[in-house]
Design a protein around this motif. Structure first.
Motif: not given
Length: 903
Positions: A625-646
């Protein structure tokens, strides 16, 4: 609340929970705790009712304007107009409702992660109970294949291993022990804990339950997912923007036309109630004409078509606006295991005294080649040392391989399965070799021993022993080495060379196992030390979870179009970096950061470094979450891929979450905006292209409709403002026909126009960019400067014959709008480089045939207030249309020359 149960001894944990290790919990005490703590299940969130979903579709500003248009049209007597607009509105609402209702049906998926039943030790005996009845302090009985239903501290372990990939992202099963560990460790490093939603892959054990339901690691993630605020997508924001401006234009037109007309008539003293009502009705009708009724339907239709096309290409979209969001994605934060990699351990290299053997192919399918120093090794013609190695790998092994409905799958530990597949690639028969050498005994693997040894009966009596384990552990128990078909003395130089090879393979992020064997002439010795000594070293196997073959190509495309891929994984940094390097995510100079390093940084310190990090390893859900938020704070449009509960919190917080459909947990799918049914990272690239295509087409028909409607409103409103309602350039029926017929079908056809040639060569568009981008504005300005003046000139030139003037204006609108539609196939490329597609040509042909047919009826001409056009009328109209065509081509040329990208 999270406790450091892993830092306590098994006895201390049992004592704190009041659990008798010999008897387990008393059934009466278990019932009391169930009443106190509640059932072991996730909190069920209240779902959205179908009615709320349906009526929620009408909160869209554009739909609201169209609803107002229905009411206003009915009030001014345009019943047909009101009915047609109503049909469009209902169509849009139903489409949106169907998609979102299907998505809401997935909300119960969180609860499916809990195992339906579990085995516990209560009152001195084992019993199978409903998992929701598990309470803190229960003793879980764990065996291979069990899905764990609560967080628990291991108090007894016999070769116990668990697959924790759904929770931590760890690509290989984790060995479990009972020893106390240091306080403060992350979830992935708590080797003496088992967690909800994970699975026992090997061995057996017991564990005392420390947390149930929402207090588990899984439950905390579910709570985080529920707490994440869903943000509007770029398309939703732009649709609101369009609706806002159309609303402003409509109100302004109403006020301007009505106000000026009434003020002018007031000046000459002829204003009465009848005149005010007439002018107001006309102003309202003109405002309705200002709103392109088909816009909302086309937006919805284009997204629905995009969803259908993406589904054909293995991408299921849960919410329609997510289709477009991919088009402006600038950063993809992707999980490694099962997303970039196959999620299947594969032997890459076998190191023998006679030389290295490389294995091709990936995954559990036994397809591939073995390539030794002398070239490809044919199945059935294996060198003696390689055959001995693979035979040992099959016998000191509990995994099996099976082909079910054309797909290869395993049973057992993935690491052991990789050895079975390697032997099958060499042409060996696992079942045949195991039948010929039945297992007589076993010294199981444990985290303390770091090795496993099996004993097998020889046909003439005696036993064979085979060992596999950590290379340094296996090597320490060997005194000989197999070279060719001869076992010779293992020298110090041999040991140094083997350890160097082990380090070399480990540096390549390969998981390394050593294998050894020996013959016991007369039965098994009395103790394990006697079995596991003076063995013959056979070689090393280096294996890894291989990258998907298409992942590197997909990453290359992402980088080419300006999208930054970032790997976020629970694996070790060395493994993650090796995979990232092979795929192309990590390059020299890029940073690698662990979860521990990330936790030590302040928010500002991390924000300064986030752009330089390409790989994150050993991360927690909070880190993601911290990583995604940091990228979004830079004005980026962020896609997150994953498969796990985490991955679920980050999937929900990202601008668009993309879950894996095959290996993905139901929790990840529920939190995501899109699900990949083939678990293929490359499908992301296809989805991005689809998203760009959808947005391009939205802009195409937006430019077309705004040009057409603006010209209609400016000409009709301008004449009325100048001369009064009696000089209306077009009668209501003619306005209605142009609005709904001539504008409608071509706009729908533009919504399915093929993509421009450079659609996957442009950088992502700025998410803050207005939908009225420079190319759209250029086309609108062209209409203001070129088209509108000529319409006025043509109308005022024939003002003495109002019917003739209306005829010329009517046909000029139709032909010019046809020309504009054909040229809006691309807003940047020439019509010759991007010719109209078949649906656009069919729409234009239909419009021309329809108007020719309608003009044959005098009643239609009378309703429209026009006559049959003369040859000279058509000549003037065609000449002016040709001029419009040339100016549009010039506009595109200037946009291309100045480097303006269609966004």
């Amino acid at each position: 609340m999270d406790h450091d149960w892993h830092a306590l001894s098994p006895g201390d944990v049992l004592e704190k929970f009041g659990t008798d290790p010999a008897l387990g919990l008393d059934p009466a005490e278990a019932a009391s705790r169930l009443e106190k703590h509640g059932p072991n299940e996730l909190v069920r969130e209240e779902g959205v009712s179908p009615w709320a979903l349906f009526f929620g579709q009408f909160t869209n500003i554009l739909i609201a304007i169209l609803v107002a248009a229905i009411i206003l049209s009915a009030l001014v007597g345009e019943v047909v107009d009101a009915v047609i607009i109503g049909v469009i509105v209902v169509f849009c609402a139903v489409l949106g409702f169907v998609q979102e209702y299907r998505a809401e049906k997935a909300l119960a998926a969180l609860r499916k992660m809990l195992a339906p039943t579990s085995t516990v030790f209560r009152g001195g005996r084992e019993e199978r109970i409903d998992s929701r009845e598990i309470v803190p302090g229960d003793l879980l009985v764990l065996e291979a294949g069990d899905k764990i239903a609560a967080d628990a501290r291991v108090v007894r372990a016999h070769a116990l291993r668990c697959d924790e990939a759904p929770l931590t992202g760890e690509s290989v099963p984790v060995g479990k022990s009972t020893e106390a560990l240091a306080p403060g460790l992350g979830t992935a490093d708590r080797k003496n804990m088992v967690f909800t939603g994970t699975t026992v892959t090997y061995g057996r054990g017991r564990a005392v339950v420390t947390a149930t339901a929402m207090d588990t690691a899984f439950g905390r993630i579910a709570r985080d997912v529920a707490a994440v605020k869903t943000e509007k997508t770029p398309l939703e924001r732009r649709t609101e923007e369009i609706g806002k401006w159309l609303g402003i234009v409509a109100v302004a037109i109403c006020a301007l036309v009505a106000g000026i007309s009434i003020w002018r008539e007031y000046g000459i003293g002829v204003v009465d109630l009848k005149f005010i009502v007439t002018v107001t009705m006309f102003a309202v009708a003109l405002a309705v004409a200002a709103v392109p009724e088909a816009l909302a339907a086309i937006v919805t239709g284009a997204l629905a078509i995009g969803m259908r096309e993406m589904a054909k290409k293995n991408a299921l979209v849960r919410k329609m606006p997510a289709v477009e969001t991919l088009g402006c994605t600038t950063v993809i934060c992707t999980d490694k295991t099962g997303t970039l990699t196959r999620g299947e351990m594969t032997v890459r290299r076998i190191v023998l005294p006679g030389g290295d053997v490389a294995l091709t192919g990936g995954g559990y399918a036994p397809a591939g080649e073995l390539r030794g120093p002398a070239g490809t090794i044919a199945p059935g013609k294996l060198p003696p040392d390689l055959e001995a190695f693979l035979r040992a790998a099959l016998l000191c092994n509990d995994a099996s391989l099976a082909e079910i409905e054309g797909k290869w799958s395993i049973r057992g530990d993935p690491t052991e399965a990789a050895l079975v597949v390697a032997a099958a690639k060499a042409g060996l028969s696992p079942d045949g070799i195991r039948r010929a050498s039945p297992r007589a005994d076993e010294l199981p693997f444990s985290s303390e021993r770091k090795r496993m040894t099996t004993l097998h009966a020889l046909p003439g009596g005696g036993l064979e022993a085979f060992m596999k384990g950590a290379p340094e552990v296996v090597l320490a128990r060997c005194s000989r080495i197999l070279e060719g078909d001869v076992a010779r003395e293992l020298t110090a130089a041999d040991r140094a060379a083997i350890l160097a090879k082990n380090a070399e393979l480990a540096a390549q992020a390969l998981r390394v196992l050593g294998l050894a064997a020996t013959t016991l002439a007369h039965g098994a010795p009395a103790d394990e030390d006697a079995v596991e000594r003076d063995m013959v070293f056979l070689g090393l196997a280096g294996m890894m979870d291989p990258p998907r073959p298409e992942a590197a190509q997909a990453v290359a495309v992402c980088r080419k179009v300006g999208i930054r891929p970032v790997m976020i994984t629970g694996d070790h940094a060395l493994t993650a970096t090796a995979v990232a390097r092979e795929i192309g995510i990590w390059h020299e100079g890029d940073a690698v950061m662990t979860g521990e390093e990330l936790a030590a940084l302040s928010e500002s310190e991390f924000a300064a470094r986030v752009a330089s990090v390409s790989v994150y390893a050993r991360v927690s859900p909070t880190d993601k979450l911290t990583i995604v938020k940091a990228w979004k704070a830079r004005g980026e449009v962020v896609a997150m891929t994953g498969d796990g509960v985490n991955d679920a919190p980050a999937l929900k917080h990202a601008d668009i979450g993309v879950a894996m459909g095959i290996s993905g947990t139901e929790v990840a799918k529920e939190a995501a905006d899109m699900v990949l049914t083939d678990d293929n990272f490359a499908t992301i690239v296809t989805a991005i292209e689809q998203g760009r295509w959808i947005y391009d087409n939205i802009k195409k028909y937006l430019a077309f409709l705004i040009q057409c409607n603006l010209t209609e409103v400016a000409v009709i409103g301008g004449v009325v403002l100048a001369l009064g309602p009696e000089y209306l350039p077009l009668l209501p029926a003619a306005i209605l026909y142009i609005n709904l017929a001539t504008d409608g079908l071509p706009a729908l056809a533009l919504g399915v126009a093929p993509p421009d040639p450079d659609i996957m060569e442009r950088p992502p568009r700025d998410p803050r960019e207005s939908v009225f981008s420079k190319d759209v504005v250029a086309f609108i300005l062209r209409a203001l400067v070129i088209e509108i003046p000529f319409f006025f000139l043509l109308f005022f030139h024939d003002l003495g014959d109002i019917t003739h003037a209306r005829t010329e204006i009517f046909f000029l609108f139709i032909i010019v709008e046809v020309v504009i539609a054909l040229n809006c196939r691309s807003l940047r490329y020439s019509i010759f480089a991007a010719p109209p597609h078949k649906w656009l040509l069919a729409a234009v042909a239909w419009e021309l045939v329809l108007i020719v047919a309608l003009m044959q009826f005098a009643t239609v001409r009378e309703a429209f207030g026009i006559t049959m056009p003369s040859f000279s009328d058509l000549t003037v109209i065609c000449l002016f249309s040709a001029l419009i065509f040339a100016v549009m081509e010039l506009t595109k040329y200037l946009l291309r020359r100045n480097g303006q990208k269609t966004r």
